[in-house]
Design a protein around this motif. Structure first.
Motif, PDB file in Angstrom:
ATOM      1  N   LEU A   1      76.695  43.756  32.238  1.00  0.00           N
ATOM      2  CA  LEU A   1      76.952  44.886  31.343  1.00  0.00           C
ATOM      3  C   LEU A   1      75.670  45.334  30.638  1.00  0.00           C
ATOM      4  O   LEU A   1      75.433  46.536  30.471  1.00  0.00           O
ATOM      5  CB  LEU A   1      78.020  44.534  30.309  1.00  0.00           C
ATOM      6  N   GLU A   2      74.840  44.385  30.260  1.00  0.00           N
ATOM      7  CA  GLU A   2      73.568  44.714  29.617  1.00  0.00           C
ATOM      8  C   GLU A   2      72.671  45.500  30.568  1.00  0.00           C
ATOM      9  O   GLU A   2      72.072  46.512  30.187  1.00  0.00           O
ATOM     10  CB  GLU A   2      72.879  43.423  29.182  1.00  0.00           C
ATOM     11  N   HIS A   3      72.581  45.047  31.814  1.00  0.00           N
ATOM     12  CA  HIS A   3      71.754  45.741  32.805  1.00  0.00           C
ATOM     13  C   HIS A   3      72.296  47.144  33.088  1.00  0.00           C
ATOM     14  O   HIS A   3      71.527  48.101  33.209  1.00  0.00           O
ATOM     15  CB  HIS A   3      71.654  44.934  34.099  1.00  0.00           C
ATOM     16  N   ALA A   4      73.599  47.272  33.165  1.00  0.00           N
ATOM     17  CA  ALA A   4      74.209  48.584  33.410  1.00  0.00           C
ATOM     18  C   ALA A   4      73.911  49.530  32.243  1.00  0.00           C
ATOM     19  O   ALA A   4      73.588  50.702  32.460  1.00  0.00           O
ATOM     20  CB  ALA A   4      75.708  48.439  33.616  1.00  0.00           C
ATOM     21  N   ARG A   5      74.006  49.028  31.015  1.00  0.00           N
ATOM     22  CA  ARG A   5      73.712  49.842  29.846  1.00  0.00           C
ATOM     23  C   ARG A   5      72.256  50.307  29.855  1.00  0.00           C
ATOM     24  O   ARG A   5      71.961  51.473  29.599  1.00  0.00           O
ATOM     25  CB  ARG A   5      74.020  49.067  28.564  1.00  0.00           C
ATOM     26  N   GLU A   6      71.338  49.406  30.210  1.00  0.00           N
ATOM     27  CA  GLU A   6      69.914  49.761  30.271  1.00  0.00           C
ATOM     28  C   GLU A   6      69.657  50.837  31.322  1.00  0.00           C
ATOM     29  O   GLU A   6      68.906  51.782  31.087  1.00  0.00           O
ATOM     30  CB  GLU A   6      69.078  48.520  30.564  1.00  0.00           C
ATOM     31  N   ARG A   7      70.285  50.694  32.495  1.00  0.00           N
ATOM     32  CA  ARG A   7      70.118  51.707  33.546  1.00  0.00           C
ATOM     33  C   ARG A   7      70.680  53.047  33.106  1.00  0.00           C
ATOM     34  O   ARG A   7      70.074  54.091  33.335  1.00  0.00           O
ATOM     35  CB  ARG A   7      70.799  51.248  34.841  1.00  0.00           C
ATOM     36  N   ASN A   8      71.848  53.034  32.470  1.00  0.00           N
ATOM     37  CA  ASN A   8      72.449  54.283  32.009  1.00  0.00           C
ATOM     38  C   ASN A   8      71.568  54.978  30.977  1.00  0.00           C
ATOM     39  O   ASN A   8      71.407  56.203  31.009  1.00  0.00           O
ATOM     40  CB  ASN A   8      73.840  54.032  31.424  1.00  0.00           C
ATOM     41  N   GLU A   9      70.992  54.207  30.065  1.00  0.00           N
ATOM     42  CA  GLU A   9      70.104  54.788  29.056  1.00  0.00           C
ATOM     43  C   GLU A   9      68.865  55.398  29.718  1.00  0.00           C
ATOM     44  O   GLU A   9      68.417  56.480  29.326  1.00  0.00           O
ATOM     45  CB  GLU A   9      69.710  53.740  28.028  1.00  0.00           C
TER      46      GLU A   9
ATOM     47  N   TRP B   1      68.664  56.563  32.816  1.00  0.00           N
ATOM     48  CA  TRP B   1      69.084  57.773  33.525  1.00  0.00           C
ATOM     49  C   TRP B   1      69.331  58.919  32.544  1.00  0.00           C
ATOM     50  O   TRP B   1      68.994  60.064  32.827  1.00  0.00           O
ATOM     51  CB  TRP B   1      70.324  57.515  34.351  1.00  0.00           C
ATOM     52  N   ASP B   2      69.924  58.613  31.391  1.00  0.00           N
ATOM     53  CA  ASP B   2      70.158  59.643  30.378  1.00  0.00           C
ATOM     54  C   ASP B   2      68.826  60.221  29.896  1.00  0.00           C
ATOM     55  O   ASP B   2      68.701  61.428  29.701  1.00  0.00           O
ATOM     56  CB  ASP B   2      70.943  59.090  29.199  1.00  0.00           C
ATOM     57  N   ALA B   3      67.830  59.353  29.707  1.00  0.00           N
ATOM     58  CA  ALA B   3      66.505  59.818  29.281  1.00  0.00           C
ATOM     59  C   ALA B   3      65.877  60.696  30.344  1.00  0.00           C
ATOM     60  O   ALA B   3      65.257  61.723  30.026  1.00  0.00           O
ATOM     61  CB  ALA B   3      65.604  58.629  28.964  1.00  0.00           C
ATOM     62  N   GLU B   4      66.010  60.324  31.620  1.00  0.00           N
ATOM     63  CA  GLU B   4      65.484  61.152  32.707  1.00  0.00           C
ATOM     64  C   GLU B   4      66.158  62.520  32.721  1.00  0.00           C
ATOM     65  O   GLU B   4      65.496  63.542  32.887  1.00  0.00           O
ATOM     66  CB  GLU B   4      65.703  60.464  34.055  1.00  0.00           C
ATOM     67  N   ASP B   5      67.490  62.518  32.563  1.00  0.00           N
ATOM     68  CA  ASP B   5      68.215  63.787  32.542  1.00  0.00           C
ATOM     69  C   ASP B   5      67.757  64.664  31.387  1.00  0.00           C
ATOM     70  O   ASP B   5      67.600  65.878  31.538  1.00  0.00           O
ATOM     71  CB  ASP B   5      69.727  63.537  32.434  1.00  0.00           C
ATOM     72  N   ALA B   6      67.531  64.070  30.230  1.00  0.00           N
ATOM     73  CA  ALA B   6      67.083  64.826  29.066  1.00  0.00           C
ATOM     74  C   ALA B   6      65.687  65.405  29.311  1.00  0.00           C
ATOM     75  O   ALA B   6      65.413  66.543  28.934  1.00  0.00           O
ATOM     76  CB  ALA B   6      67.074  63.953  27.825  1.00  0.00           C
ATOM     77  N   ASP B   7      64.814  64.634  29.952  1.00  0.00           N
ATOM     78  CA  ASP B   7      63.456  65.114  30.257  1.00  0.00           C
ATOM     79  C   ASP B   7      63.501  66.271  31.251  1.00  0.00           C
ATOM     80  O   ASP B   7      62.717  67.202  31.153  1.00  0.00           O
ATOM     81  CB  ASP B   7      62.598  63.984  30.828  1.00  0.00           C
ATOM     82  N   GLN B   8      64.403  66.216  32.218  1.00  0.00           N
ATOM     83  CA  GLN B   8      64.497  67.272  33.218  1.00  0.00           C
ATOM     84  C   GLN B   8      65.091  68.545  32.630  1.00  0.00           C
ATOM     85  O   GLN B   8      64.826  69.638  33.116  1.00  0.00           O
ATOM     86  CB  GLN B   8      65.325  66.805  34.407  1.00  0.00           C
ATOM     87  N   GLY B   9      65.862  68.412  31.576  1.00  0.00           N
ATOM     88  CA  GLY B   9      66.489  69.571  30.939  1.00  0.00           C
ATOM     89  C   GLY B   9      65.568  70.313  29.991  1.00  0.00           C
ATOM     90  O   GLY B   9      65.874  71.397  29.548  1.00  0.00           O
ATOM     91  N   SER B  10      64.421  69.722  29.707  1.00  0.00           N
ATOM     92  CA  SER B  10      63.479  70.358  28.761  1.00  0.00           C
ATOM     93  C   SER B  10      62.648  71.405  29.416  1.00  0.00           C
ATOM     94  O   SER B  10      62.294  71.395  30.522  1.00  0.00           O
ATOM     95  CB  SER B  10      62.547  69.309  28.170  1.00  0.00           C
TER      96      SER B  10
END
Length: 60
Positions: A41-49, A51-60
């Motif tokens: 669960l910890e690893h999944a949370r880290e990956r999701n965070e 990916w969310d950061a990558e998505d936010a960077d691509q949206g800028s």
């Protein structure tokens, strides 16, 4: 793939399982070690965070 020799993290019981156990729909894995499964669960949370950061960077 056989469940034998692999570790899983059961989302229903919130615990690590070795080999055959709960249905695959209720667990994460397979993992090669108990420690990897224990921190699934910890690893999944880290990956999701990440990916969310990558998505936010691509949206800028």
């Amino acid at each position: 793939m056989s469940d034998e020799g692999h570790w899983f993290y059961c989302l229903k019981h919130m615990r690590v399982e070795y080999g055959p156990g709960c249905p695959n729909k209720d667990r994460m894995g397979p993992y090669d070690t108990e420690d990897r499964a224990k921190h699934a669960l910890e690893h999944a949370r880290e990956r999701n965070e990440a990916w969310d950061a990558e998505d936010a960077d691509q949206g800028s």
